[in-house]
Write a protein that holds these residues in place. Structure first.
Motif, PDB file in Angstrom:
ATOM      1  N   PHE A  96       0.865  -1.191   0.000  1.00 19.03           N
ATOM      2  CA  PHE A  96       0.000   0.000   0.000  1.00 19.03           C
ATOM      3  C   PHE A  96       0.901   1.240   0.000  1.00 19.03           C
ATOM      4  O   PHE A  96       1.732   1.401   0.907  1.00 19.03           O
ATOM      5  CB  PHE A  96      -0.901  -0.006   1.240  1.00 19.03           C
ATOM      6  N   ARG A  97       0.729   2.110  -0.980  1.00 19.74           N
ATOM      7  CA  ARG A  97       1.639   3.252  -1.116  1.00 19.74           C
ATOM      8  C   ARG A  97       0.902   4.584  -1.228  1.00 19.74           C
ATOM      9  O   ARG A  97       1.468   5.629  -0.940  1.00 19.74           O
ATOM     10  CB  ARG A  97       2.513   3.094  -2.362  1.00 19.74           C
ATOM     11  N   TYR A  98      -0.312   4.577  -1.720  1.00 18.99           N
ATOM     12  CA  TYR A  98      -0.978   5.823  -2.074  1.00 18.99           C
ATOM     13  C   TYR A  98      -1.957   6.292  -0.997  1.00 18.99           C
ATOM     14  O   TYR A  98      -2.567   5.470  -0.298  1.00 18.99           O
ATOM     15  CB  TYR A  98      -1.779   5.635  -3.363  1.00 18.99           C
ATOM     16  N   ILE A  99      -2.116   7.585  -0.902  1.00 16.84           N
ATOM     17  CA  ILE A  99      -3.232   8.168  -0.166  1.00 16.84           C
ATOM     18  C   ILE A  99      -4.130   8.867  -1.180  1.00 16.84           C
ATOM     19  O   ILE A  99      -3.650   9.638  -2.015  1.00 16.84           O
ATOM     20  CB  ILE A  99      -2.748   9.178   0.896  1.00 16.84           C
ATOM     21  N   VAL A 173      -3.338   0.733  -2.842  1.00 12.61           N
ATOM     22  CA  VAL A 173      -2.136   0.084  -3.357  1.00 12.61           C
ATOM     23  C   VAL A 173      -1.510   0.912  -4.472  1.00 12.61           C
ATOM     24  O   VAL A 173      -0.297   1.083  -4.533  1.00 12.61           O
ATOM     25  CB  VAL A 173      -2.477  -1.328  -3.871  1.00 12.61           C
ATOM     26  N   ASP A 174      -2.338   1.424  -5.341  1.00 11.40           N
ATOM     27  CA  ASP A 174      -1.816   2.032  -6.570  1.00 11.40           C
ATOM     28  C   ASP A 174      -2.621   3.292  -6.885  1.00 11.40           C
ATOM     29  O   ASP A 174      -3.491   3.721  -6.110  1.00 11.40           O
ATOM     30  CB  ASP A 174      -1.916   1.013  -7.716  1.00 11.40           C
TER      31      ASP A 174
ATOM     32  N   ALA B  44       3.502  -1.803   4.200  1.00 13.27           N
ATOM     33  CA  ALA B  44       3.873  -0.428   3.858  1.00 13.27           C
ATOM     34  C   ALA B  44       4.971  -0.363   2.806  1.00 13.27           C
ATOM     35  O   ALA B  44       5.421   0.725   2.465  1.00 13.27           O
ATOM     36  CB  ALA B  44       4.316   0.302   5.119  1.00 13.27           C
ATOM     37  N   GLY B  45       5.406  -1.500   2.322  1.00 17.43           N
ATOM     38  CA  GLY B  45       6.443  -1.494   1.298  1.00 17.43           C
ATOM     39  C   GLY B  45       7.824  -1.198   1.837  1.00 17.43           C
ATOM     40  O   GLY B  45       8.717  -0.800   1.096  1.00 17.43           O
TER      41      GLY B  45
END
Lengths: 217, 214
Positions: A96-99, A173-174, B44-45
């Protein structure tokens, strides 16, 4: 008990008189009961962790003055749970990377009310903007009640060039442009009326911790 | 407050080399601190590792004097001699390895359904080796992997002997096959919802939204 007791308190009374006891089926064995036992054991589990999220929203004007700040809990979604399982097991390599921010947090049938986030939410109602969060990791070694606690912290600051009412957010996630992108969680909140050049700082903490009553003693 | 639970269980099954089933038991696991840490970082990668190894060991039990399960008192026979037996060792939150490593494999089958992931592996165990613990790891033992979860269980000699005495008279071969199938569940948890609510001093809401995947 008296009928004059407010509903919430009455429920508290009922709860205290009849606490929920039929939680674990009879065929299960708690971990702590297994320790020291010999031979086969029954199916069951009591060792488990909790996942929760805490969203901190800070609205600043163009000069950096804080207009508003609030801290909110979130709802972890089913797609989020599924994706956690997938990344831990290597079925997916995408964390998970995006807000994401959105403007669809209000109930269209009753605009003065928020749409409560639901675990079945798979996206925002009305997407507005997104950013790749800066992520960091924090661990608490001796949480008083729960022992170990691990926290993933997501941070991103959005800036605005137009008037817009922001009232929902999630971690994804994206990019929103990718169809079917899983979201980890969702939260609606009362409108942050963003003026041009305003900033909205989002800090989202996802915490993994033990349940307080599951520790083996 | 919505509460999400992560929990796991493993099933240990014993087979003869020809595939004949001998014995099986299922038990919850202990997700250790490093497992919590790894999960958080992976989500969190911040860590690229995944759970892709199962280790087995032989240090999961102690031979010691047994105690009364109810009272905790030491047990003696009618002559006053201590009653001895194998006792599963408790798993600590901070454990980072098996008690006594024996073998590992990355030849696992891995699947992820709706919120559940399962990994499964087979080990060939000599008849005289008492395998009695297992752990899920993020890599090979040589690379100092992180342990996600761990559990001790009835040793394979005991499982094997109980079963052999009960039903089998002659067996050929030098080993038995231990299958470990480990399932990790991610779901809403009414059980702990009530626990949380007790701690918060508020009334438990109806726990009807249980989500047990798979």
């Amino acid at each position: 008990m008296s009928e004059n007791i407010p509903a919430g308190n009455r429920r508290q009374e009922d709860y205290l008189k009849n606490p929920p006891v039929a939680i674990v089926p009879e065929t299960t064995v708690k971990y702590s009961e297994h320790v020291g036992k010999v031979g086969p054991t029954a199916t069951g589990f009591s060792d488990s962790l909790g996942v929760s999220g805490c969203l901190i929203i800070t609205h600043k004007d163009k000069d950096g003055n804080v207009k508003h700040s609030e801290t909110l809990e979130n709802v972890i979604t089913y797609t989020g749970l599924k994706h956690i399982a997938m990344v831990v097991s290597g079925v997916s390599i995408l964390p998970f990377r995006y807000i994401w921010l959105g403007t669809g947090g209000r109930d269209p049938l009753n605009p003065t009310e928020l749409l409560p986030p639901d675990p079945s939410n798979a996206t925002l109602v009305t997407f507005y903007s997104e950013g790749i969060a800066v992520t960091s990791f924090v661990e608490v070694l001796n949480n008083v009640d729960r022992g170990y606690q691990a926290i993933a912290r997501y941070a991103y600051t959005f800036d605005f060039t137009e008037l817009v009412h922001i009232n929902e957010a999630c971690i994804a996630v994206d990019s929103h442009a990718v169809t079917g992108t899983p979201i980890l969680n969702r939260r609606t909140f009362y409108d942050r009326v963003m003026q041009p050049l305003d900033f909205l700082e989002i800090v989202w903490e996802i915490s993994f911790t033990r349940y307080p009553k599951d520790k083996v003693t | 407050m919505p509460v999400i639970g992560i929990r796991g269980e493993l099933t240990t099954s014993l087979f003869l080399p020809d595939g004949n089933f001998l014995y099986s038991e299922t038990i919850e696991n202990r997700i250790v601190n490093n497992g919590i840490k790894l999960t958080t970082k992976v989500v969190a990668g911040l860590d690229p590792r995944i759970i892709d190894h199962i280790q087995i060991g032989v240090g999961g039990q102690n031979y010691q004097q047994l105690v009364d399960a109810e009272t905790g008192a030491l047990l003696f026979d009618t002559l006053g001699n201590p009653i001895m037996g194998n006792v599963s060792r408790p798993i600590g939150d901070g454990d980072e390895n098996l008690f006594t490593f024996y073998a590992e494999t990355s030849e696992i089958t891995s699947s992820s359904a709706t919120g559940t992931f399962t990994i499964s592996a087979n080990f060939n165990i000599p008849f005289d080796v008492p395998v009695n613990e297992a752990g899920m790891f993020s890599g090979s033992q040589a690379g100092s992997p992180m342990m996600f979860a761990k559990q001790a269980f009835s040793d394979t000699i005991k499982m094997w002997e109980n079963r052999r005495n009960a039903t089998l008279s002659t067996v050929t071969g030098t080993y038995i096959v231990l299958n470990i199938s480990w399932r990790i569940f991610f779901g809403r948890d009414p059980q702990h919802e009530s626990l949380y609510d007790q701690d918060l001093g508020i009334v438990a809401s109806e726990a009807t939204d249980r989500y047990i995947p798979g």
